[in-house]
Design an enzyme around this catalytic site. Structure first.
Site, PDB file in Angstrom:
ATOM      1  N   HIS A   3       0.880  -1.166   0.000  1.00 18.50           N
ATOM      2  CA  HIS A   3       0.000   0.000   0.000  1.00 18.50           C
ATOM      3  C   HIS A   3       0.920   1.219   0.000  1.00 18.50           C
ATOM      4  O   HIS A   3       2.087   1.123   0.401  1.00 18.50           O
ATOM      5  CB  HIS A   3      -0.890   0.001   1.247  1.00 18.50           C
ATOM      6  CG  HIS A   3      -1.867  -1.138   1.284  1.00 18.50           C
ATOM      7  ND1 HIS A   3      -1.762  -2.182   2.163  1.00 18.50           N
ATOM      8  CD2 HIS A   3      -2.949  -1.395   0.519  1.00 18.50           C
ATOM      9  CE1 HIS A   3      -2.752  -3.037   1.939  1.00 18.50           C
ATOM     10  NE2 HIS A   3      -3.482  -2.582   0.941  1.00 18.50           N
TER      11      HIS A   3
ATOM     12  N   ASP B 245       2.421   1.606   3.250  1.00 16.20           N
ATOM     13  CA  ASP B 245       3.390   0.573   3.641  1.00 16.20           C
ATOM     14  C   ASP B 245       4.774   1.025   3.170  1.00 16.20           C
ATOM     15  O   ASP B 245       5.790   0.781   3.835  1.00 16.20           O
ATOM     16  CB  ASP B 245       3.103  -0.772   2.928  1.00 16.20           C
ATOM     17  CG  ASP B 245       1.818  -1.436   3.402  1.00 16.20           C
ATOM     18  OD1 ASP B 245       1.517  -1.366   4.603  1.00 16.20           O
ATOM     19  OD2 ASP B 245       1.124  -2.043   2.554  1.00 16.20           O
TER      20      ASP B 245
HETATM   21  C1  XUL Z   1      -9.004  -6.552   1.334  1.00 11.30           C
HETATM   22  C2  XUL Z   1      -7.828  -6.914   0.548  1.00 11.30           C
HETATM   23  C3  XUL Z   1      -6.718  -5.914   0.515  1.00 11.30           C
HETATM   24  C4  XUL Z   1      -6.178  -5.689  -0.847  1.00 11.30           C
HETATM   25  C5  XUL Z   1      -5.095  -4.697  -0.960  1.00 11.30           C
HETATM   26  O1  XUL Z   1      -9.934  -7.520   1.425  1.00 11.30           O
HETATM   27  O2  XUL Z   1      -7.778  -7.996   0.005  1.00 11.30           O
HETATM   28  O3  XUL Z   1      -5.706  -6.350   1.353  1.00 11.30           O
HETATM   29  O4  XUL Z   1      -5.687  -6.896  -1.354  1.00 11.30           O
HETATM   30  O5  XUL Z   1      -5.479  -3.416  -0.742  1.00 11.30           O
END
Ligand code: XUL
Ligand code: MN
Length: 346
Positions: free
Chosen positions: A51, A54
């Site tokens: 992210h 992150d």
């Molecule tokens: C939520 C999910 C997230 C995404 C990344 O359910 O899967 O972790 O993969 O933002």
């Protein structure tokens, strides 16, 4: 015969989680990023997914210059370890600005914030050496139907996607659908929805998808069929394998933990369609059970990959000729048993 795919593996720092759930606190102490990167290396994984925060913690409180500086340092660090950044995703569900959604919020200031943060994430992806922007559209939906208009929300979404596509001519957007949680209903619940909205954007070729097994199951769909559907359009650019026991909260269980046959069929779909041959990664969006002790903390990641690789062998040793003969004879009864016995190792 086509050459076998050599799969590359990936997970995100959030997959080494501490065990918190809505009813109780963490059960393992938080570890810093270096510890997680070391763990990823030790497990022999190839890439990490990020992210935006992150990669650059507290990103909203930092200047463009500071963000760029930290991202460059991280990229150098990853290069030094021989680890790639698979994707970057704006975490648009955490900020006070996005309480009522991001791109589809009723508040124009929130929509502006969401788009600006997404453009910044694209810049971050560039520095990190990936052209994949993942969008899990977490709060793009409603708790009650009357709060928003679906049609208007689709228009907002297309406007936002268009701004991202115009910002960078190389970026590819992978939409990660999920039908619910945190929302009652999400506006982009399935791969069909993701690929349909792609068609309305200024460059449909650069809007594809990311499939997560658990999200398909929550939508009542078969992840293997979703994989083959997306691959038919050449639009599966990333993948979150995991497992889910029916219609409940998003469990992110180890791959194959609940339904080994479904996991076999997902791997078979990947093998049949050549996923990974253009450099795509197999990512595991899995979490340890809350009960997991610190000394067993990385098992869910190691085990998911072990199961995946064992199933690759099962797919490659599946008796296709025998299966085809049974299919030609419409003998699905024996086809069913053949699959079961193959999985049982008989
Ligand atoms: C939520 C999910 C997230 C995404 C990344 O359910 O899967 O972790 O993969 O933002
Ligand atoms: Mn995911």
């Amino acid at each position: 015969m086509a050459k076998n795919t050599k799969y590359k593996f990936c997970f995100g720092p959030w997959n080494i989680s501490e065990g918190q759930d809505p009813y109780g606190p963490t059960t393992r102490p938080a570890q810093n990023f270096d510890w997680k990167l070391n763990a990823l290396k030790k497990l022999g994984y190839d890439a990490m997914m990020f992210h935006d925060d992150d990669a650059v913690p507290d990103i909203d409180s930092k200047s463009e210059q500071q963000i760029r500086k930290e991202a460059k340092e991280l990229k150098k660090r990853l290069d030094g370890e021989g680890i790639a950044a698979e994707m970057v995703a704006p975490r648009l569900w955490f900020a006070p600005q996005t309480i009522d959604g991001a791109y589809t919020s009723n508040d124009p200031k929130a929509r502006k914030y969401a788009i600006e943060r997404s453009l910044r994430t694209i810049d971050l992806a560039n520095i990190m050496g990936t052209n994949i922007l993942v969008l899990w559209l977490a709060r793009e939906g409603t708790y009650l139907r009357e709060a928003k208009s679906c049609k208007r929300s689709m228009e907002y979404l297309v406007q936002a996607l268009d701004k991202m596509l115009a910002h960078d001519k190389k970026i590819r957007i992978s939409i990660e659908p999920k039908p619910n949680e945190p929302m009652d209903h999400a506006y982009i619940p399935t791969i069909g929805h993701a690929l349909a909205i792609a068609q309305l954007t200024r460059d449909a070729n650069r809007v594809g998808c990311l499939i997560e097994s658990a999200h398909c199951i929550l939508a009542g769909l078969d992840p293997a069929d979703e994989i083959e559907f997306a691959m038919t359009f050449g639009k599966l650019w990333s993948l979150h394998l995991n497992d889910q026991n029916g219609l409940k909260f998003d469990q992110d269980k180890p791959f194959g933990s609940t339904n080994l046959r479904s996991a076999f069929n997902q791997v078979r779909a990947l093998e049949r369609t050549g996923y990974g041959k253009r450099g795509e990664y197999v990512c595991f969006d899995v979490h340890p059970f809350r009960t997991t002790k610190v000394e067993h903390w990385l098992k869910h990641l190691d085990n998911s990959r072990r199961t995946f690789l064992a199933l690759v062998e099962k797919v490659r040793s599946y008796d296709e000729k025998k299966a085809q003969a049974l299919i030609a004879d419409r003998n699905y009864q024996d086809l069913d048993q053949m699959v079961i016995e193959h999985l049982l190792g008989k």
